[in-house]
Enzyme design. Structure first.
Site, PDB file in Angstrom:
ATOM      1  CB  SER A  88      -1.015   0.038   1.079  1.00  0.00           C
ATOM      2  OG  SER A  88      -2.015  -0.930   0.746  1.00  0.00           O
ATOM      3  CE  LYS A 131      -4.618   1.994  -0.616  1.00  0.00           C
ATOM      4  NZ  LYS A 131      -3.848   0.832  -0.514  1.00  0.00           N
ATOM      5  CB  SER A 139      -4.700   2.017   3.525  1.00  0.00           C
ATOM      6  OG  SER A 139      -3.888   1.250   2.678  1.00  0.00           O
TER       7      SER A 139
END
Length: 481
Positions: free
Chosen positions: A119, A122, A318
């Site tokens: 993640s 991102k 997230s």
């Protein structure tokens, strides 16, 4: 003097001296912040948790001293080597530590080697999209009226967080509510549509269709795992959804992860059809998916939260769906197809345009679910440094969750020297643990840090503990050679 990492970056880095903020969160002084743990189980492999984001942007800031003592590169490099040598991580642990103010390298442990980023992807999605589109940009959801076909078409514009009722439009929201979600609402569209039909003298039945053709798909990215769909960690990405397509019941009214509608766009159309019926509009037949006719005219629009709030939301919790949707919006707005390949190309171009080192980068989604994504620690650190010089990204440091207070690092650093001194994006998949952000040393020096480890056994507890010991050493570090 050491300062806590809370503020924005404008020319010189702006950060907050936040002693009261920390004391408030620790429940040592009066205030609305708290470090009390959220009673929600952490989903396996996912770094997001349904937590309240305690925005610190309204608080006063003070600039960091560019003359704050620098750490010894030899000492920091040795600390990085120790985290790789730790039995809880492994040889695949790569590290970049660079000076946030001037880019001086303090640790380079295979930092240029790309690996699975989870993640932390991102972070690049946000930096790319906001730098290219602007922090004040909004996403427009429209309704078109085709009088000849007596059809209303709800057109996707990328807002996955429409409210079923009225949007709050940025007004003060209930404590614990994410301001990005529900900024615009279906009820607002319904009011405009009903008024327009009344003005036009329409009395017969009307049909409702949805058009999400700009988001070419696949709606469920091929790189995303089935468990994410089955456990409600993400929704199909169609550029049009109410509450990120969550199926709400009395039992899950506030749940971050819950079942999602199979077709978010059609569900949004059904919500609009029901709202129109409540306003006396005769709606015929089922909601269909079709583009509006060439003679259709716009009769209603709503605007999403600005990208600054959307960025804060997706980094804090997230959010996989919103991250992927934003990457596709970037593609569409820059003339590329609204699919994963177009999103990857648009992201690379936007990052390169602001000077991010994208050597070796491979992107297959904007959220970080793909195990085929490849991003190096050097690229993540480079994105943080490049963002300093982009006015639209002045507030990036307040969008990233603050250790011990917010988002995915809310409870991770409580009662450690890292608490309040680290803005970071976490990442985890099976066998992958990552983190990237900016930490301030005990002597007031801000460091951009990226740590990535892949190819490890199942489980996050051991590698996270090793990472956190390294970060604690940095936070405490005078690091003189």
């Amino acid at each position: 003097m050491r300062v806590r990492l809370v503020g924005a970056v404008t020319g010189a880095v702006a950060l907050l001296a936040g002693g009261y903020l920390w004391a408030d969160a620790a429940d040592l002084v009066p205030g609305w912040l708290t470090l009390a743990p959220v009673e929600e189980p952490q989903p396996p492999f996912i770094t997001a948790a349904p937590v309240t984001v305690a925005s610190s942007s309204p608080l006063p800031v003070t600039a960091l001293d560019p003359d704050a003592p620098r750490p010894s590169a030899a000492v920091v490099q040795a600390l990085a080597q120790a985290v790789r040598d730790d039995a809880r991580t492994g040889d695949s642990t790569n590290v970049a530590v660079v000076d946030y103010l001037d880019g001086t390298v303090y640790a380079d442990l295979s930092a240029a080697d790309p690996q699975v980023p989870a993640s932390t992807t991102k972070l690049l999605t946000v930096v790319a999209a906001v730098s290219a589109l602007g922090d004040e940009a909004t996403l427009t959801t429209r309704v078109l009226w085709d009088a000849g076909a007596a059809t209303l078409t709800l057109v996707a514009g990328g807002d996955e967080m429409l409210a079923a009722g009225y949007g709050h439009g940025g007004a003060e929201v209930e404590a614990g509510t994410d301001p990005a979600n529900g900024w615009a609402g279906i009820a607002d569209l319904a009011d405009q549509v009903a008024a327009a039909l009344d003005d036009a003298g329409v009395t017969g039945d009307v049909a409702v269709a949805v058009d999400d053709s700009a988001f070419e798909g696949p709606a469920w990215p091929e790189e995303w795992p089935d468990y994410a769909r089955n456990r409600g960690y993400a929704a199909a990405v169609t550029g049009l959804a109410v509450d990120i397509a969550r199926i709400r019941t009395e039992d899950n009214a506030d749940a971050e992860y819950t079942a999602r509608y199979d077709d978010p766009s059609v569900n949004a159309g059904e919500v609009l059809a029901a709202a129109l019926a409540d306003r006396g509009v005769a709606v015929a037949d089922e909601v269909t998916r079709a583009a509006a006719g060439s003679g259709a005219v716009e009769v209603a629009t709503v605007e999403s939260a600005p990208l600054s709030e959307i960025a804060r939301h997706l980094l804090a919790v997230s959010d996989n769906t919103v991250a992927e949707s934003l990457a596709r919006v970037l593609a569409i707005e820059t003339g590329l197809p609204g699919d994963p390949e177009g999103a990857a190309t648009a992201t690379r171009r936007a990052l390169k345009a602001i000077g991010v080192d994208i050597t070796g980068i491979e992107l297959h989604d904007g959220a970080g679910f793909s195990e085929h994504n490849q991003i190096s620690p050097a690229t993540l650190a480079s994105s943080l440094l490049a963002a300093r010089d982009v006015p639209a990204l002045d507030d990036l440091m307040s969008w990233l969750p603050l250790s011990g207070l917010e988002g995915t690092v809310e409870t991770r650093y409580v009662d450690t020297p890292v608490a309040g001194y680290f803005r970071a994006k976490t990442g985890s998949l099976t066998g992958v643990t990552t983190i990237a952000g900016v930490i301030v040393t005990a002597e007031g020096r801000p460091l951009a840090v990226a740590i990535l480890a892949d190819g490890m056994p199942y489980g996050q507890t051991r590698p996270k503990a090793a990472f956190d010991e390294f970060l604690t050493a940095l936070a405490e570090c005078g690091c003189e050679g």
